[in-house]
Design a protein around this motif. Sequence first.
Motif, PDB file in Angstrom:
ATOM      1  N   LEU A 272       0.835  -1.212   0.000  1.00 38.71           N
ATOM      2  CA  LEU A 272       0.000   0.000   0.000  1.00 38.71           C
ATOM      3  C   LEU A 272       0.868   1.260   0.000  1.00 38.71           C
ATOM      4  N   GLY A 273       1.956   1.223   0.753  1.00 37.18           N
ATOM      5  CA  GLY A 273       2.887   2.351   0.737  1.00 37.18           C
ATOM      6  C   GLY A 273       3.497   2.543  -0.635  1.00 37.18           C
ATOM      7  N   LEU A 274       3.870   1.445  -1.263  1.00 34.18           N
ATOM      8  CA  LEU A 274       4.439   1.514  -2.606  1.00 34.18           C
ATOM      9  C   LEU A 274       3.414   2.074  -3.588  1.00 34.18           C
ATOM     10  N   ALA A 275       2.174   1.623  -3.466  1.00 33.81           N
ATOM     11  CA  ALA A 275       1.105   2.132  -4.337  1.00 33.81           C
ATOM     12  C   ALA A 275       0.926   3.638  -4.153  1.00 33.81           C
ATOM     13  N   ASP A 276       0.975   4.093  -2.908  1.00 38.51           N
ATOM     14  CA  ASP A 276       0.834   5.536  -2.645  1.00 38.51           C
ATOM     15  C   ASP A 276       1.976   6.325  -3.278  1.00 38.51           C
ATOM     16  N   TYR A 277       3.206   5.832  -3.125  1.00 33.07           N
ATOM     17  CA  TYR A 277       4.338   6.528  -3.739  1.00 33.07           C
ATOM     18  C   TYR A 277       4.182   6.591  -5.254  1.00 33.07           C
ATOM     19  N   MET A 278       3.736   5.484  -5.847  1.00 34.43           N
ATOM     20  CA  MET A 278       3.587   5.468  -7.307  1.00 34.43           C
ATOM     21  C   MET A 278       2.487   6.417  -7.760  1.00 34.43           C
ATOM     22  N   GLU A 279       1.364   6.376  -7.052  1.00 33.71           N
ATOM     23  CA  GLU A 279       0.201   7.131  -7.512  1.00 33.71           C
ATOM     24  C   GLU A 279       0.272   8.616  -7.180  1.00 33.71           C
ATOM     25  N   TYR A 280       0.964   8.975  -6.124  1.00 34.71           N
ATOM     26  CA  TYR A 280       0.984  10.380  -5.732  1.00 34.71           C
ATOM     27  C   TYR A 280       2.348  11.025  -5.945  1.00 34.71           C
ATOM     28  N   GLU A 281       3.391  10.468  -5.377  1.00 29.32           N
ATOM     29  CA  GLU A 281       4.710  11.092  -5.485  1.00 29.32           C
ATOM     30  C   GLU A 281       5.263  11.008  -6.904  1.00 29.32           C
ATOM     31  N   LEU A 282       5.242   9.804  -7.489  1.00 33.24           N
ATOM     32  CA  LEU A 282       5.813   9.638  -8.826  1.00 33.24           C
ATOM     33  C   LEU A 282       5.004  10.411  -9.863  1.00 33.24           C
TER      34      LEU A 282
END
Length: 88
Positions: A69-79
């Motif tokens: 879920l953390g990885l998904a958040d980084y991909m969807e928001y930060e990246l």
Amino acid sequence: MTAMKKCIGECRQCAGLFRLGRDVEAALSMVDVFEGAQQLLLSGSADVQQRWAQVLSQMFDCQERHDWLGLADYMEYELIGLLESVPA
């Protein structure tokens, strides 16, 4: 569709796979997403490239911890935010 829009769509799709618990499928997709993002972000400023290195490191940390879920958040928001900051 531009390369940027395609990459952003792939980020969202990959993040969705991680959220659904399909981590093996998502991890395979993630390799292509990161390659595409790398190509787009190389045209950005030195600051953008530094932020890319930081975000990438944080995403790999999430992957090592199996924090999908953390990885998904980084991909969807930060990246995606980083990609959107690069002028077309």
